[in-house]
Design a protein around this motif. Structure first.
Motif, PDB file in Angstrom:
ATOM      1  N   HIS A  49       0.987  -1.055   0.082  1.00 52.41           N
ATOM      2  CA  HIS A  49      -0.146   0.289  -0.028  1.00 52.41           C
ATOM      3  C   HIS A  49       1.015   1.300   0.128  1.00 52.41           C
ATOM      4  O   HIS A  49       0.545   2.143  -0.587  1.00 52.41           O
ATOM      5  N   GLN A  50       2.109   1.198   0.422  1.00 54.98           N
ATOM      6  CA  GLN A  50       2.926   2.540   0.581  1.00 54.98           C
ATOM      7  C   GLN A  50       3.487   2.665  -0.869  1.00 54.98           C
ATOM      8  O   GLN A  50       3.622   3.742  -1.371  1.00 54.98           O
ATOM      9  N   SER A  52       2.215   1.569  -3.489  1.00 58.41           N
ATOM     10  CA  SER A  52       1.065   2.278  -4.494  1.00 58.41           C
ATOM     11  C   SER A  52       1.023   3.618  -4.387  1.00 58.41           C
ATOM     12  O   SER A  52       0.784   4.252  -5.285  1.00 58.41           O
ATOM     13  N   VAL A  53       1.001   4.143  -3.156  1.00 62.13           N
ATOM     14  CA  VAL A  53       1.108   5.715  -2.943  1.00 62.13           C
ATOM     15  C   VAL A  53       2.318   6.196  -3.653  1.00 62.13           C
ATOM     16  O   VAL A  53       1.921   7.212  -4.143  1.00 62.13           O
ATOM     17  N   ARG A  56       1.487   6.469  -7.131  1.00 62.54           N
ATOM     18  CA  ARG A  56       0.351   7.534  -7.496  1.00 62.54           C
ATOM     19  C   ARG A  56       0.961   9.198  -7.746  1.00 62.54           C
ATOM     20  O   ARG A  56       0.717   9.569  -8.416  1.00 62.54           O
ATOM     21  N   LEU A  67      -5.601  11.107  -3.091  1.00 66.31           N
ATOM     22  CA  LEU A  67      -5.029   9.438  -2.838  1.00 66.31           C
ATOM     23  C   LEU A  67      -6.119   8.664  -2.493  1.00 66.31           C
ATOM     24  O   LEU A  67      -6.009   7.353  -3.050  1.00 66.31           O
ATOM     25  N   GLU A  71      -6.807   4.910  -4.561  1.00 63.62           N
ATOM     26  CA  GLU A  71      -6.721   3.752  -3.881  1.00 63.62           C
ATOM     27  C   GLU A  71      -7.979   3.050  -3.340  1.00 63.62           C
ATOM     28  O   GLU A  71      -7.782   2.290  -2.646  1.00 63.62           O
ATOM     29  N   ARG A  72      -8.996   3.777  -3.066  1.00 57.71           N
ATOM     30  CA  ARG A  72     -10.232   3.296  -2.646  1.00 57.71           C
ATOM     31  C   ARG A  72     -10.119   2.821  -1.134  1.00 57.71           C
ATOM     32  O   ARG A  72     -10.425   1.692  -0.738  1.00 57.71           O
ATOM     33  N   MET A  78      -5.558   6.719   4.678  1.00 58.36           N
ATOM     34  CA  MET A  78      -4.587   7.191   3.632  1.00 58.36           C
ATOM     35  C   MET A  78      -3.803   8.190   4.396  1.00 58.36           C
ATOM     36  O   MET A  78      -2.616   8.230   4.358  1.00 58.36           O
ATOM     37  N   THR A  81      -1.107   6.357   6.177  1.00 58.75           N
ATOM     38  CA  THR A  81      -0.304   5.773   5.093  1.00 58.75           C
ATOM     39  C   THR A  81       0.889   6.855   4.848  1.00 58.75           C
ATOM     40  O   THR A  81       2.147   6.848   4.936  1.00 58.75           O
TER      41      THR A  81
END
Length: 154
Positions: A49-50, A52-53, A56, A67, A71-72, A78, A81
């Motif tokens: 998940h990190q 992915s951020v 983005r 974000l 990322e839903r 968020m 994160t």
């Protein structure tokens, strides 16, 4: 004419709905397993998940709300994160000049370096597996890549 000669001339016969369903399932499972293995092999530095951020933010600065939507996930999730990424030095935080309630997040040089390093590691993992394949399998993978990219873009 033999059956193989007829198939070679006319091309492969169309798959039945059942055969196509099985193929779809098999390919979905294979893609998921490969994705999981690639993440497992390279996520020693950052959880998915990190990573992915960071990915983005590579396209440009964003707010926590943007974000979270992409990322839903919930806004509080968020924020947690991005706080970790800011503390690690991968993301910079700045006040939004037009909205005092918002914070603009962007990649730091260290964040970009980390993102690129993880991608290189993932690509190397795949390359090592491809190196053991035959020339015919390489050609087949190139064709499959094009088809999968088409499917993924729909």
């Amino acid at each position: 004419m033999s059956k193989q000669t007829v198939e070679a001339v006319s091309g492969p016969k169309p798959l039945t709905r059942s055969e196509l369903s099985r193929l779809a399932s098999d390919l979905r499972l294979a893609c998921m397993r490969i994705s999981r293995r690639v993440r497992y092999e390279s996520d020693l530095l950052l959880p998915p998940h990190q990573f992915s951020v960071l990915s983005r933010l590579e396209s440009g600065p964003k707010t926590n709300s943007e974000l979270a939507e992409i990322e839903r996930v919930s806004a509080p999730s968020m924020k947690r994160t991005t706080n970790v990424l800011v503390e690690a030095g991968y993301v910079a935080r700045a006040d939004d000049p037009t909205d005092g309630r918002q914070v603009i997040l962007s990649l730091t040089p260290e964040g970009l370096k980390t993102l690129r390093g993880i991608r290189r590691h993932r690509d190397e993992w795949m390359l090592q597996r491809f190196e053991g394949l035959s020339e015919e399998e390489h050609a087949l993978l190139a064709s499959v890549r094009d088809v999968l990219l088409k499917v993924a873009s729909e």
